[in-house]
Motif scaffolding. Structure first.
Motif, PDB file in Angstrom:
ATOM      1  N   ILE A 269       4.822   9.004 -16.068  1.00  0.00           N
ATOM      2  CA  ILE A 269       5.813   8.085 -15.504  1.00  0.00           C
ATOM      3  C   ILE A 269       5.475   6.630 -15.834  1.00  0.00           C
ATOM      4  O   ILE A 269       6.377   5.807 -16.088  1.00  0.00           O
ATOM      5  N   GLY A 270       4.187   6.271 -15.849  1.00  0.00           N
ATOM      6  CA  GLY A 270       3.815   4.907 -16.214  1.00  0.00           C
ATOM      7  C   GLY A 270       4.181   4.598 -17.654  1.00  0.00           C
ATOM      8  O   GLY A 270       4.679   3.501 -17.962  1.00  0.00           O
ATOM      9  N   THR A 271       3.962   5.562 -18.528  1.00  0.00           N
ATOM     10  CA  THR A 271       4.356   5.396 -19.932  1.00  0.00           C
ATOM     11  C   THR A 271       5.863   5.237 -20.040  1.00  0.00           C
ATOM     12  O   THR A 271       6.360   4.370 -20.779  1.00  0.00           O
TER      13      THR A 271
ATOM     14  N   ARG B 134       9.460  17.816 -14.922  1.00  0.00           N
ATOM     15  CA  ARG B 134       8.516  17.118 -14.043  1.00  0.00           C
ATOM     16  C   ARG B 134       9.152  15.857 -13.456  1.00  0.00           C
ATOM     17  O   ARG B 134       8.865  15.491 -12.308  1.00  0.00           O
ATOM     18  N   LEU B 135      10.021  15.200 -14.222  1.00  0.00           N
ATOM     19  CA  LEU B 135      10.725  14.032 -13.691  1.00  0.00           C
ATOM     20  C   LEU B 135      11.723  14.461 -12.619  1.00  0.00           C
ATOM     21  O   LEU B 135      11.937  13.741 -11.643  1.00  0.00           O
ATOM     22  N   VAL B 136      12.301  15.636 -12.787  1.00  0.00           N
ATOM     23  CA  VAL B 136      13.195  16.176 -11.757  1.00  0.00           C
ATOM     24  C   VAL B 136      12.417  16.414 -10.470  1.00  0.00           C
ATOM     25  O   VAL B 136      12.875  16.063  -9.372  1.00  0.00           O
ATOM     26  N   ARG B 137      11.222  16.975 -10.593  1.00  0.00           N
ATOM     27  CA  ARG B 137      10.389  17.207  -9.404  1.00  0.00           C
ATOM     28  C   ARG B 137       9.974  15.883  -8.770  1.00  0.00           C
ATOM     29  O   ARG B 137       9.936  15.765  -7.539  1.00  0.00           O
ATOM     30  N   LEU B 138       9.673  14.897  -9.602  1.00  0.00           N
ATOM     31  CA  LEU B 138       9.317  13.582  -9.076  1.00  0.00           C
ATOM     32  C   LEU B 138      10.489  12.978  -8.312  1.00  0.00           C
ATOM     33  O   LEU B 138      10.306  12.396  -7.237  1.00  0.00           O
ATOM     34  N   SER B 139      11.690  13.138  -8.829  1.00  0.00           N
ATOM     35  CA  SER B 139      12.883  12.634  -8.148  1.00  0.00           C
ATOM     36  C   SER B 139      13.056  13.313  -6.800  1.00  0.00           C
ATOM     37  O   SER B 139      13.368  12.659  -5.798  1.00  0.00           O
ATOM     38  N   ASP B 140      12.844  14.617  -6.764  1.00  0.00           N
ATOM     39  CA  ASP B 140      12.950  15.355  -5.498  1.00  0.00           C
ATOM     40  C   ASP B 140      11.900  14.875  -4.500  1.00  0.00           C
ATOM     41  O   ASP B 140      12.190  14.696  -3.314  1.00  0.00           O
TER      42      ASP B 140
ATOM     43  N   GLU C 291       0.825  -1.210   0.000  1.00  0.00           N
ATOM     44  CA  GLU C 291       0.000   0.000   0.000  1.00  0.00           C
ATOM     45  C   GLU C 291       0.856   1.254   0.000  1.00  0.00           C
ATOM     46  O   GLU C 291       0.546   2.233  -0.695  1.00  0.00           O
ATOM     47  N   VAL C 292       1.947   1.236   0.750  1.00  0.00           N
ATOM     48  CA  VAL C 292       2.810   2.408   0.809  1.00  0.00           C
ATOM     49  C   VAL C 292       3.417   2.708  -0.563  1.00  0.00           C
ATOM     50  O   VAL C 292       3.625   3.880  -0.927  1.00  0.00           O
ATOM     51  N   ASP C 293       3.659   1.666  -1.354  1.00  0.00           N
ATOM     52  CA  ASP C 293       4.205   1.859  -2.692  1.00  0.00           C
ATOM     53  C   ASP C 293       3.135   2.402  -3.644  1.00  0.00           C
ATOM     54  O   ASP C 293       3.422   3.243  -4.499  1.00  0.00           O
ATOM     55  N   ARG C 294       1.909   1.903  -3.499  1.00  0.00           N
ATOM     56  CA  ARG C 294       0.812   2.412  -4.333  1.00  0.00           C
ATOM     57  C   ARG C 294       0.594   3.893  -4.081  1.00  0.00           C
ATOM     58  O   ARG C 294       0.428   4.676  -5.027  1.00  0.00           O
ATOM     59  N   ILE C 295       0.615   4.282  -2.805  1.00  0.00           N
ATOM     60  CA  ILE C 295       0.424   5.695  -2.462  1.00  0.00           C
ATOM     61  C   ILE C 295       1.536   6.545  -3.068  1.00  0.00           C
ATOM     62  O   ILE C 295       1.288   7.605  -3.661  1.00  0.00           O
ATOM     63  N   ALA C 296       2.774   6.067  -2.925  1.00  0.00           N
ATOM     64  CA  ALA C 296       3.909   6.808  -3.502  1.00  0.00           C
ATOM     65  C   ALA C 296       3.806   6.846  -5.016  1.00  0.00           C
ATOM     66  O   ALA C 296       4.103   7.868  -5.647  1.00  0.00           O
ATOM     67  N   GLY C 297       3.379   5.735  -5.613  1.00  0.00           N
ATOM     68  CA  GLY C 297       3.236   5.686  -7.066  1.00  0.00           C
ATOM     69  C   GLY C 297       2.181   6.644  -7.570  1.00  0.00           C
ATOM     70  O   GLY C 297       2.383   7.354  -8.563  1.00  0.00           O
ATOM     71  N   GLU C 298       1.034   6.681  -6.888  1.00  0.00           N
ATOM     72  CA  GLU C 298      -0.026   7.600  -7.294  1.00  0.00           C
ATOM     73  C   GLU C 298       0.397   9.049  -7.095  1.00  0.00           C
ATOM     74  O   GLU C 298       0.078   9.916  -7.927  1.00  0.00           O
ATOM     75  N   SER C 299       1.114   9.319  -6.019  1.00  0.00           N
ATOM     76  CA  SER C 299       1.607  10.674  -5.793  1.00  0.00           C
ATOM     77  C   SER C 299       2.591  11.063  -6.890  1.00  0.00           C
ATOM     78  O   SER C 299       2.592  12.204  -7.371  1.00  0.00           O
ATOM     79  N   GLY C 300       3.438  10.103  -7.296  1.00  0.00           N
ATOM     80  CA  GLY C 300       4.374  10.374  -8.380  1.00  0.00           C
ATOM     81  C   GLY C 300       3.666  10.681  -9.676  1.00  0.00           C
ATOM     82  O   GLY C 300       4.084  11.566 -10.435  1.00  0.00           O
ATOM     83  N   GLU C 301       2.574   9.973  -9.926  1.00  0.00           N
ATOM     84  CA  GLU C 301       1.807  10.217 -11.150  1.00  0.00           C
ATOM     85  C   GLU C 301       1.178  11.605 -11.152  1.00  0.00           C
ATOM     86  O   GLU C 301       0.984  12.203 -12.212  1.00  0.00           O
TER      87      GLU C 301
END
Length: 266
Positions: A47-49, A198-204, A31-41
Motif C-alpha cells: 500500500i505504501g508503494t 488484498r486491496l479489497v480486504r484492506l478496504s473492508d 497515533e490512531v492513524d499510524r496504528i490503522a496504517g500499520e494494520s493496513g500494511e
C-alpha cells in the motif's frame, strides 16, 4: 451554519488523508492513524508503494497537462495532505501564471491547504474552496469565482471518489463536472481497484475502523467515467504505467492496484 473547517478535528478516529500521509512518509497524522496504517500494511504490504506511485502519477499528469496541453487552470477536488510536490507547485513550475483551485471539506486538510496558499507564484493564483464533492453545484459555483469556465480547465479526482457513497454518486459527480467545463478541457482521475484482492480486504478492514469507508472500484467502472471523453494515450492503466518518466523501469514493475487516466472533452 457551522462550516466543515469549524468542526473539531477527531484524533480518536483514523482518517483517510492522515493515513495516506503516513503511507507517503509524511508527518501529519496521529497515533490512531499510524496504528490503522500499520494494520493496513499487514493486509496489503504494497500500500505504501501504491501511495507513492499514485502521487508520482499526479505529478506527471499535471506536468503533462501544463507543459504539453497548455492547461493553465486546475480544479483539484479532494486535496489531501501535502507531502510530495503539490498540484500548484507542479503546474506553476511549468507555467507560473497557472490558477489552481483546491477543494476539500476536512478540517485538518483545510488547515494545511491554507498554509500552501502563501507558496503560490506572483503571476498565478492558488485558492481553496471548502466543499463536499457530493455537492457539485457548490463546487462549480465557487470555482467560477476564480477560474474562467470559458477556457479549458483540468478537473482532478485523485483517489477520492472511493469515498463517494454509491457508484451512482460517482457517475453523477463526475458527469456534472465534465458537463460544466468547456470543450478542450481535461478530466483526470485514479482509484484503487479490485485488481488485487488484498486491496479489497484492506478496504473492508478500513471500513470497520470508524473512518469514512473507501470502496474500491473495478477497472471497467473507472473506464465508464471516461465514456464521453477522448482518452489520452495510454488510456486507463495502472498509475505506474501512465506515461512514466522511465518507461523501461516502470514497465518492469508489477502493475499498481490503482488505475487511472486522463480524458479530453471534445
Amino acid at each position: 451554519m457551522v462550516r466543515e473547517s469549524d468542526r473539531l478535528i477527531r484524533t480518536d478516529v483514523p482518517h483517510s488523508a492522515r493515513i495516506w500521509n503516513y503511507w507517503l512518509g509524511g508527518q501529519d497524522y496521529y497515533e490512531v492513524d499510524r496504528i490503522a496504517g500499520e494494520s493496513g500494511e499487514s493486509v496489503f504490504p504494497e500500500i505504501g508503494t501504491m501511495a507513492r506511485q499514485s502521487r508520482r502519477y499526479l505529478i506527471r499528469m499535471v506536468r503533462y497537462l501544463a507543459a504539453e496541453c497548455g492547461i493553465r487552470q486546475f480544479l483539484d477536488i479532494g486535496t489531501g495532505l501535502p507531502t510530495m510536490q503539490n498540484t500548484h507547485e507542479v503546474a506553476q513550475g511549468v507555467a507560473p501564471e497557472s490558477k489552481i483551485v483546491y477543494v476539500d471539506n476536512d478540517p485538518l486538510v483545510l488547515t494545511h491547504a491554507r498554509a500552501l496558499l502563501i507558496n503560490t507564484t506572483d503571476e498565478g493564483v492558488t485558492a481553496l474552496i471548502e466543499a463536499d464533492f457530493h455537492n457539485t453545484d457548490q463546487v462549480v459555483i465557487e470555482a467560477r469565482n476564480i477560474l474562467n469556465f470559458n477556457k479549458p480547465i483540468a478537473v482532478m479526482f485523485m483517489g477520492v471518489l472511493g469515498h463517494a457513497r454509491t457508484w451512482d454518486d460517482v457517475i453523477r459527480i463526475t458527469g456534472a463536472l465534465q458537463e460544466a467545463i468547456p470543450s478542450g478541457s481535461y478530466f483526470a482521475m485514479y482509484e484503487g481497484t479490485n485488481e488485487d484482492p488484498r486491496l479489497v480486504r484492506l478496504s473492508d478492514y478500513y471500513s470497520k475502523t470508524g473512518a469514512v469507508p473507501y470502496y474500491v472500484r473495478s477497472v471497467d467502472q473507472v473506464r465508464e467515467v471516461f465514456k464521453n471523453l477522448e482518452l489520452v494515450p495510454p488510456g486507463i492503466v495502472p498509475v505506474n504505467h501512465w506515461r512514466p518518466d522511465d518507461p523501461e523501469t516502470a514497465n518492469a514493475e508489477p502493475p499498481s492496484a490503482a488505475w487511472g487516466g486522463v480524458g479530453r472533452k471534445p
